[in-house]
Design a protein around this motif. Structure first.
Motif, mmCIF file in Angstrom:
data_model
loop_
_atom_site.group_PDB
_atom_site.id
_atom_site.type_symbol
_atom_site.label_atom_id
_atom_site.label_comp_id
_atom_site.label_asym_id
_atom_site.label_seq_id
_atom_site.Cartn_x
_atom_site.Cartn_y
_atom_site.Cartn_z
ATOM 1 N N TYR A 367 -12.792 -14.227 -49.386
ATOM 2 C CA TYR A 367 -13.515 -14.280 -48.123
ATOM 3 C C TYR A 367 -13.233 -15.611 -47.435
ATOM 4 N N LEU A 368 -12.449 -15.579 -46.369
ATOM 5 C CA LEU A 368 -12.032 -16.804 -45.678
ATOM 6 C C LEU A 368 -12.397 -16.718 -44.194
ATOM 7 N N GLN A 369 -12.286 -17.870 -43.517
ATOM 8 C CA GLN A 369 -12.708 -17.939 -42.117
ATOM 9 C C GLN A 369 -11.801 -17.154 -41.182
ATOM 10 N N ASN A 370 -10.503 -17.285 -41.399
ATOM 11 C CA ASN A 370 -9.578 -16.660 -40.449
ATOM 12 C C ASN A 370 -8.206 -16.439 -41.089
ATOM 13 N N ILE A 371 -7.309 -15.868 -40.324
ATOM 14 C CA ILE A 371 -6.001 -15.489 -40.857
ATOM 15 C C ILE A 371 -5.164 -16.719 -41.246
ATOM 16 N N ASP A 372 -5.369 -17.840 -40.576
ATOM 17 C CA ASP A 372 -4.597 -19.042 -40.913
ATOM 18 C C ASP A 372 -4.954 -19.549 -42.313
ATOM 19 N N GLU A 373 -6.242 -19.498 -42.622
ATOM 20 C CA GLU A 373 -6.663 -19.901 -43.973
ATOM 21 C C GLU A 373 -6.090 -18.952 -45.015
ATOM 22 N N CYS A 374 -6.018 -17.678 -44.641
ATOM 23 C CA CYS A 374 -5.488 -16.661 -45.551
ATOM 24 C C CYS A 374 -4.004 -16.949 -45.813
ATOM 25 N N ARG A 375 -3.291 -17.277 -44.733
ATOM 26 C CA ARG A 375 -1.873 -17.585 -44.834
ATOM 27 C C ARG A 375 -1.638 -18.802 -45.722
ATOM 28 N N MET A 377 -3.610 -20.060 -47.987
ATOM 29 C CA MET A 377 -3.984 -19.800 -49.370
ATOM 30 C C MET A 377 -2.848 -19.073 -50.092
ATOM 31 N N CYS A 378 -2.217 -18.126 -49.397
ATOM 32 C CA CYS A 378 -1.104 -17.388 -49.997
ATOM 33 C C CYS A 378 0.099 -18.320 -50.184
ATOM 34 N N LEU A 379 0.382 -19.119 -49.168
ATOM 35 C CA LEU A 379 1.547 -20.007 -49.223
ATOM 36 C C LEU A 379 1.446 -21.011 -50.364
ATOM 37 N N GLU A 380 0.231 -21.513 -50.609
ATOM 38 C CA GLU A 380 0.033 -22.529 -51.645
ATOM 39 C C GLU A 380 0.150 -21.961 -53.056
ATOM 40 N N ASN A 381 -0.028 -20.647 -53.179
ATOM 41 C CA ASN A 381 -0.027 -20.035 -54.504
ATOM 42 C C ASN A 381 1.317 -19.341 -54.726
ATOM 43 N N CYS A 382 2.097 -19.884 -55.672
ATOM 44 C CA CYS A 382 3.463 -19.384 -55.847
ATOM 45 C C CYS A 382 3.521 -17.936 -56.317
ATOM 46 N N SER A 383 2.427 -17.401 -56.845
ATOM 47 C CA SER A 383 2.498 -16.001 -57.269
ATOM 48 C C SER A 383 2.103 -15.040 -56.147
ATOM 49 N N CYS A 384 1.747 -15.587 -54.983
ATOM 50 C CA CYS A 384 1.354 -14.727 -53.854
ATOM 51 C C CYS A 384 2.596 -14.248 -53.103
ATOM 52 N N THR A 385 2.804 -12.918 -53.066
ATOM 53 C CA THR A 385 4.012 -12.384 -52.417
ATOM 54 C C THR A 385 3.749 -11.853 -51.012
ATOM 55 N N ALA A 386 2.481 -11.619 -50.683
ATOM 56 C CA ALA A 386 2.163 -11.124 -49.337
ATOM 57 C C ALA A 386 0.682 -11.310 -49.061
ATOM 58 N N TYR A 387 0.327 -11.286 -47.779
ATOM 59 C CA TYR A 387 -1.090 -11.320 -47.416
ATOM 60 C C TYR A 387 -1.320 -10.468 -46.182
ATOM 61 N N ALA A 388 -2.573 -10.134 -45.972
ATOM 62 C CA ALA A 388 -2.986 -9.426 -44.758
ATOM 63 C C ALA A 388 -4.408 -9.845 -44.465
ATOM 64 N N PHE A 389 -4.759 -9.860 -43.212
ATOM 65 C CA PHE A 389 -6.126 -10.193 -42.833
ATOM 66 C C PHE A 389 -6.690 -8.980 -42.107
ATOM 67 N N VAL A 390 -7.555 -8.258 -42.787
ATOM 68 C CA VAL A 390 -7.973 -6.953 -42.277
ATOM 69 C C VAL A 390 -9.438 -6.994 -41.868
ATOM 70 N N SER A 391 -9.685 -6.588 -40.653
ATOM 71 C CA SER A 391 -11.048 -6.526 -40.156
ATOM 72 C C SER A 391 -11.855 -5.553 -41.014
ATOM 73 N N GLY A 392 -12.987 -6.024 -41.519
ATOM 74 C CA GLY A 392 -13.808 -5.186 -42.398
ATOM 75 C C GLY A 392 -13.546 -5.438 -43.872
ATOM 76 N N ILE A 393 -12.439 -6.116 -44.189
ATOM 77 C CA ILE A 393 -12.143 -6.450 -45.590
ATOM 78 C C ILE A 393 -11.984 -7.959 -45.767
ATOM 79 N N ASN A 394 -11.355 -8.618 -44.789
ATOM 80 C CA ASN A 394 -11.061 -10.050 -44.826
ATOM 81 C C ASN A 394 -9.694 -10.298 -45.454
#
Ligand SMILES: *[C@@H]1O[C@H](CO)[C@@H](O)[C@H](O)[C@H]1NC(C)=O
Ligand SMILES: *[C@@H]1O[C@H](CO)[C@@H](O)[C@H](O)[C@H]1NC(C)=O
Ligand SMILES: *[C@@H]1O[C@H](CO)[C@@H](O)[C@H](O)[C@H]1NC(C)=O
Ligand SMILES: *[C@@H]1O[C@H](CO)[C@@H](O)[C@H](O)[C@H]1NC(C)=O
Length: 558
Positions: A367-375, A377-394
Motif C-alpha cells: 500500500y503506497l501513496q502513488n505510482i512513483d513510489e511503486c516504481r 520500490m520495484c526498482l530498488e528490489n532486484c527481484s522485482c521484474t514488473a509493477y502496476a498501480f491499479v485503482s482499487g488494489i494499489n
C-alpha cells in the motif's frame, strides 16, 4: 333423510380436509433430530422453490444420491449433493439427524455414506431447507450449526456467500456427481481472483478483483448495484452475486468439462442460457504462451514475446509450441534475490510500459501513496521484474517469471516490465535493424517500378506488381515480429494457421454441448421427471388429489 345426506356430505368434506392436511405433513421444510427421511420422501422449502430428497442422475443405473434441486424450471439441475462419492445402490437409503447430532446419509444396511460431522449431542437439532436452496442445521436454541451453502458441490447460487476458502468441484460427468477433475476456488495472492484447476494445474484465472470487477474478464461489466460484491465478516471474506431481477434463476457452476458457466434459466425455451463461460477461447487458457509472453486474439500467431524478450526455443515457438515461453534478450543490471545494485559502472534498469494487459499471476501488493513510489520500490528490489498501480488494489509487484498474460483490446491494466537500460539506450540499433531492410526493399522497389514502367508503360500493372511483392516478403525474425503485426505478415500466416496442437474449445462449442445436454434432459424426463414430481406429496393419489394437495400446501406455507 335429506338432512342425513347433508350431514354425510359434510362428513366426507371434513374427512377430505383432514386427509389432505395429513398428507401435508410431508410438505415440510424441516427434519428434526431422530426423524427419518426415506428414499421417496422430500423436504420442500417454505415458498416451494427447492426440494431435498433422493435422486438418480442417470436413469440407466440405480445409484441414489441425496441432493437439492429446483421445484420449478430446470428439472435435473442438482444444486447440491450430499453423498456425491458414495452412492446408495437401492432405495433403502435414509437421511436423518442421529442422536449424536450428525446429519447423515446411510444405506439400508446402516453403512455411513455421508455425514456433516456436526456433533451436537441431545440438542434437539433440526435441519431446514431454505428458499435459497440452503440446507441449514440448528440446535434447540436456534444456534446455527451447519449449512450446505458453506459446503457447496459444483454450484454457486444467488445470495450464497462464497467464502474465499471454499471450493466448487465439478461432477465427473453429467450423470455422475462424484468429484471430477476440475475445481474452482479463490486465490488471494495479490488480490482475490477466481481460479479453475485441472487437478493441481491452473487452467484459468479471472484476473485480480479491483473492488468492482475481475480485471482479467473483459466481458464483465461493472455493476454497482448488482453483480459480484466482496464482503468481510470479521476476518473472513466472501463474495456474493446478485442480479437485477431476483426472480431469475441464475447459477454459476463448474462443468464436468472444466468451464465456469454462468447460466440463467430461460423459461420460454426451457433451457439454461449461457451468460458467460470461461475459459473463453484459447488465449484464455492459463499461460498458453509461456512465461514472459502474451496472448493476443487479434494476432494470428497468437503468442508474442514481451518487448525485450525472445523465444526460448525458437524452433518450437515457430511451430506454435509456446510452452517454453520467452527469455530476456539482455541481462538486467540488478537481478536475483540477494544481488546488490552495482553503483557507478552499470546503468539503472528501466521499465517498459504495456497497456490493456491481463496482469501476470502471483503478484504481491504494497500500500503506497502513488505510482512513483511503486516504481521506486520495484526498482530498488532486484527481484522485482514488473509493477502496476491499479485503482482499487494499489501497488502490485512481481518477482521472478511473468506468467499468464493477455493483450486485450479493451480493459485490462497497464504493466511496467523491468528491462536492461541498454534496451532503451540501444534504440538506435533497433532503428538500424528496421531501417536498413526497408531502405534496401525501397531501392529495389524503385528499380522495379522504373523497369516495369519502361517495359509496359502501364500504371495499373505496376501497382499490382507492388502489391504482390509486399505480400511475398520473407517471414520476419522472432525479434522483429514481436514489435509489429503488419498486414503482410498476417496474410502469410493465414495459410500456416492449421498447425496448432492445442485443442480450441470455442464458446459456440460449449453452447452446443449444453444444448445437447438439455435435449438429453428432455429425454430423461420420461423416467426421471415424474419420479420427483409423483413423490413430492404422496405416492398413491390421483392427479386430482395432487392438485388439491399442492394448493393446500401452498396455502399453509405462505
Ligand atoms: C467427516 O469427517 C471424516 C473423518 O474426519 C472425513 O473423512 C469426512 O470427509 C468428513 N466429512 C465432511 C462432509 O466433512
Ligand atoms: C429438548 O427438548 C425437550 C422437550 O421439548 C426438552 O425437555 C429438552 O430440555 C430439550 N433439550 C435441549 C438440550 O434443549
Ligand atoms: C514443446 O517444446 C518443448 C521444448 O521446447 C518440448 O519439450 C515439448 O515436447 C514440445 N511439445 C510438443 C507437443 O511438441
Ligand atoms: C524484494 O522482493 C521480494 C519478492 O517480492 C521480497 O521477498 C523481498 O522481501 C523484497 N526485498 C526488499 C529488500 O524489499
Amino acid at each position: 333423510m335429506a338432512s342425513c345426506i347433508i350431514i354425510s356430505n359434510w362428513y366426507i368434506f371434513l374427512f377430505s380436509v383432514f386427509y389432505i392436511n395429513l398428507l401435508c405433513c410431508t410438505c415440510t421444510s424441516k427434519i428434526s433430530q431422530g426423524e427419518i427421511l426415506r428414499d421417496g420422501d422430500m423436504l420442500i422449502s417454505p415458498k416451494r422453490k427447492f426440494l431435498l430428497g433422493f435422486f438418480s442422475p442417470n436413469v440407466s443405473n440405480n445409484q441414489r444420491f441425496v441432493g437439492i434441486w429446483y421445484v420449478d424450471g430446470p428439472k435435473n439441475s442438482f444444486v447440491w449433493v450430499a453423498n456425491r462419492d458414495k452412492p446408495i445402490f437401492d432405495k433403502n437409503g435414509v437421511f436423518t439427524i442421529e442422536k449424536n447430532g450428525n446429519l447423515v446419509v446411510k444405506n439400508g444396511r446402516g453403512d455411513l455414506m455421508w455425514t456433516n460431522n456436526v456433533t451436537a449431542m441431545n440438542n434437539n437439532c433440526t435441519a431446514h431447507l431454505s428458499d435459497y436452496g440452503n440446507l441449514m442445521m440448528f440446535n434447540g436454541n436456534n444456534k446455527e450449526l451447519w449449512q450446505s451453502f458453506q459446503h457447496p458441490t459444483d454450484t454457486f447460487l444467488l445470495d450464497m456467500r462464497f467464502y474465499l476458502d471454499e471450493v466448487l468441484r465439478s461432477w465427473t460427468s453429467e450423470s455422475d456427481p462424484s468429484p471430477g477433475r476440475y475445481s474452482l476456488g479463490v486465490n488471494t495472492r495479490g488480490s482475490p481472483q477466481i481460479v479453475i484447476l485441472d487437478g493441481e494445474k491452473r487452467r484459468w484465472r479471472s484476473g485480480y478483483w479491483d473492488g468492482r470487477i475481475f480485471t482479467g474478464v473483459t466481458d464483465m461489466k461493472p455493476e454497482y448495484l448488482h453483480g459480484f460484491k466482496l464482503y468481510n465478516e470479521g476476518d473472513k471474506l466472501y463474495f456474493t452475486y446478485t442480479v437485477a431481477d431476483s426472480s431469475d434463476l441464475v447459477r454459476f457452476h463448474i462443468s464436468p468439462t472444466g468451464y465456469e458457466l454462468e447460466q440463467r434459466w430461460d423459461k420460454d425455451n426451457e433451457n439454461w442460457s449461457i451468460i458467460q463461460s470461461h475459459p473463453s477461447g484459447d488465449c484464455d487458457l492459463y499461460n498458453l504462451c509461456g512465461n514472459f509472453a502474451k496472448c493476443d486474439v487479434t494476432y494470428l500467431k497468437k503468442c508474442i514475446c514481451l518487448v525485450g524478450f525472445v523465444p526460448k526455443d525458437l524452433g518450437q515457438w515457430n511451430a506454435r509450441n509456446w510452452s517454453e515461453g520467452c527469455v530476456r534478450r539482455k541481462e538486467l543490471e540488478c537481478r536475483g534475490n540477494n544481488s546488490v545494485l552495482k553503483s557507478g559502472s552499470g546503468k539503472r534498469d528501466g521499465f517498459f510500459e504495456m497497456e490493456k494487459i491481463k496482469l501476470p499471476d502471483f503478484a504481491d501488493t504494497a500500500y503506497l501513496q502513488n505510482i512513483d513510489e511503486c516504481r521506486s520500490m520495484c526498482l530498488e528490489n532486484c527481484s522485482c521484474t514488473a509493477y502496476a498501480f491499479v485503482s482499487g488494489i494499489n501497488c502490485m509487484m512481481w518477482s521472478g517469471d511473468l506468467v499468464d498474460m493477455q493483450q486485450f483490446q479493451e480493459g485490462g491494466n497497464t504493466l511496467y516490465v523491468r528491462l536492461a537500460n541498454s534496451e532503451f539506450a540501444g534504440s538506435n540499433r533497433t532503428v538500424k535493424i528496421v531501417v536498413i531492410p526497408v531502405m534496401v526493399a525501397g531501392a529495389f522497389l524503385v528499380c522495379m517500378v522504373v523497369f516495369l514502367l519502361c517495359k509496359y508503360k502501364a500504371k495499373t500493372r505496376v501497382s499490382n506488381r507492388i502489391n504482390q511483392m509486399e505480400t511475398s516478403e520473407p517471414t520476419r525474425s522472432g525479434e522483429f515480429s514481436m514489435d509489429t503485426s503488419g498486414a503482410g505478415d498476417l496474410s502469410i500466416e493465414g495459410h500456416q494457421g492449421s498447425g496448432s496442437e492445442l485443442i480450441f474449445f470455442s464458446f459456440s462449442g460449449v453452447a452446443a454441448a449444453t444444448d445437447n445436454f438439455s435435449n438429453e434432459n428432455k429425454l430423461g424426463q420420461g423416467g426421471f421427471g415424474p419420479v420427483y414430481k409423483g413423490k413430492l406429496l404422496c405416492r398413491n393419489c390421483s392427479e386430482e388429489t395432487f392438485k388439491k394437495v399442492r394448493t393446500r400446501c401452498g396455502g399453509i406455507q405462505e
